[in-house]
Design an enzyme around this catalytic site. Structure first.
Site, mmCIF file in Angstrom:
data_model
loop_
_atom_site.group_PDB
_atom_site.id
_atom_site.type_symbol
_atom_site.label_atom_id
_atom_site.label_comp_id
_atom_site.label_asym_id
_atom_site.label_seq_id
_atom_site.Cartn_x
_atom_site.Cartn_y
_atom_site.Cartn_z
ATOM 1 N N ASN A 13 -13.706 30.788 29.716
ATOM 2 C CA ASN A 13 -14.143 29.424 29.382
ATOM 3 C C ASN A 13 -15.015 28.939 30.542
ATOM 4 O O ASN A 13 -14.496 28.570 31.591
ATOM 5 C CB ASN A 13 -12.902 28.531 29.204
ATOM 6 N N LYS A 15 -16.764 26.363 30.700
ATOM 7 C CA LYS A 15 -16.777 24.887 30.777
ATOM 8 C C LYS A 15 -18.208 24.364 30.952
ATOM 9 O O LYS A 15 -19.146 24.966 30.446
ATOM 10 C CB LYS A 15 -15.843 24.401 31.884
ATOM 11 N N HIS A 99 -8.805 21.969 23.744
ATOM 12 C CA HIS A 99 -8.555 22.170 25.177
ATOM 13 C C HIS A 99 -8.020 20.868 25.780
ATOM 14 O O HIS A 99 -8.405 19.775 25.360
ATOM 15 C CB HIS A 99 -9.865 22.592 25.872
ATOM 16 N N GLU A 101 -8.715 19.344 28.379
ATOM 17 C CA GLU A 101 -9.757 18.443 28.895
ATOM 18 C C GLU A 101 -10.353 17.613 27.761
ATOM 19 O O GLU A 101 -10.686 16.437 27.942
ATOM 20 C CB GLU A 101 -10.832 19.253 29.629
ATOM 21 N N GLU A 171 -1.627 26.711 27.671
ATOM 22 C CA GLU A 171 -2.174 26.319 28.967
ATOM 23 C C GLU A 171 -1.397 25.126 29.515
ATOM 24 O O GLU A 171 -1.665 23.978 29.139
ATOM 25 C CB GLU A 171 -3.640 25.916 28.813
ATOM 26 N N GLY A 177 -6.835 24.963 36.741
ATOM 27 C CA GLY A 177 -7.743 24.647 37.831
ATOM 28 C C GLY A 177 -7.054 24.180 39.105
ATOM 29 O O GLY A 177 -7.682 23.651 40.013
ATOM 30 N N SER A 217 -5.072 29.107 35.918
ATOM 31 C CA SER A 217 -5.225 29.788 37.209
ATOM 32 C C SER A 217 -4.883 31.278 37.144
ATOM 33 O O SER A 217 -4.311 31.839 38.077
ATOM 34 C CB SER A 217 -4.386 29.086 38.285
#
Ligand code: PEP
Length: 259
Positions: A13, A15, A99, A101, A171, A177, A217
């Site tokens: 991904n 992003k 996702h 985000e 996730e 991250g 991660s």
């Protein structure tokens, strides 16, 4: 894969990173590293603006193309949005949906994510549906309830005969991250709970075919232990997918599980 017939899938991904020119370079490096291997399904998901150039870069390799989002309508007055058919026409085969985000910054609900899942399947795009809990939810023991609700909402009205096209990405939000990874045992526990929900929704034989990726991660160093878990069928990789060698190291870790 040693534990089942599911082929490992490693998806990058990217992003909101990489201009079209930079994406072309990264795609070329990924192809050079892992473009010829066949034991692992490899997918790269660049931003919309780089889909076309990455598609030509990975043509004639075993690297597949994915997008990071779509709008659930075939066309129309939806300024700034991109339809499933537009993605298909650029040779995308996968699309990341829901996702964390997008849920956090763009207010996406399970109901809206569900519309996207249905639209992607109708367009022959394989959805990578992301689910996961926050740190607060984990600490208050709500992990299974949260991911179950996201799965039931996100997969509502998906027909059992197309459910094996779906990919799930677990996730944990607190691991994205941040450099913090769920331990392999923690991740396996939630992956098994996800598999149990999929069995309830679609029956055991379909649920056994659905790949459940871990994301948060993942790096070449921690990938082997995560991928060794029976219900971890691959990874959705953020930061490490921006460096071809790191991404390739994770693909190699998946390939090594089979040997
Ligand atoms: C992601 O956002 O999908 C992700 C897993 O990111 P990272 O690998 O950087 O934690």
């Amino acid at each position: 894969m040693s534990q089942s017939s599911r082929k490992y899938l490693i998806a990058g991904n990217w992003k909101m990173n990489k201009t079209s020119e930079e994406a072309k370079e990264l795609a070329a490096e990924v192809v050079a590293e892992v473009g010829q291997q066949t034991s692992v399904s490899v997918v790269v998901c660049p931003p919309f603006t780089a889909l076309e150039t990455v598609a030509s870069q990975i043509a004639n390799s075993n690297v597949h193309l994915g997008a990071q989002n779509l709008y659930p309508a075939p066309s129309g007055a939806f300024t700034g949005e991109v339809s499933p058919e537009m993605l298909r026409s650029l040779f995308a085969g996968f699309v990341i949906l829901g996702h964390s985000e997008r849920r956090e910054y763009f207010g996406e609900t399970d109901a809206f994510v569900n519309k996207k899942v249905i639209a992607s399947l109708e367009a022959n795009l394989r959805p990578i549906l992301c689910v996961g809990e926050s740190l607060e939810q984990r600490e208050s023991g709500e992990t299974t309830a949260v991911v179950s609700e996201q799965l039931e909402g996100g997969l509502a009205d998906v027909a059992a005969d197309s459910a094996d096209q779906v990919v799930i990405a677990y996730e944990p939000i607190w691991a994205i991250g941040t450099g913090k990874t769920a331990t392999p045992e923690m991740a396996q526990e939630t992956h098994a709970a996800i598999r149990a929900v999929l069995i309830e929704l679609f029956g055991a034989s379909t649920a056994e075919k659905i790949r459940i990726l871990y994301g948060g991660s993942m790096k070449p160093g921690n990938a082997p232990d995560l991928l060794a878990q029976p219900d971890i069928d691959g990874g959705l990789i953020g930061g490490a997918s921006l460096k071809a060698r790191d991404f390739a190291g994770i693909v190699e870790a998946a390939a090594a599980q089979d040997s």
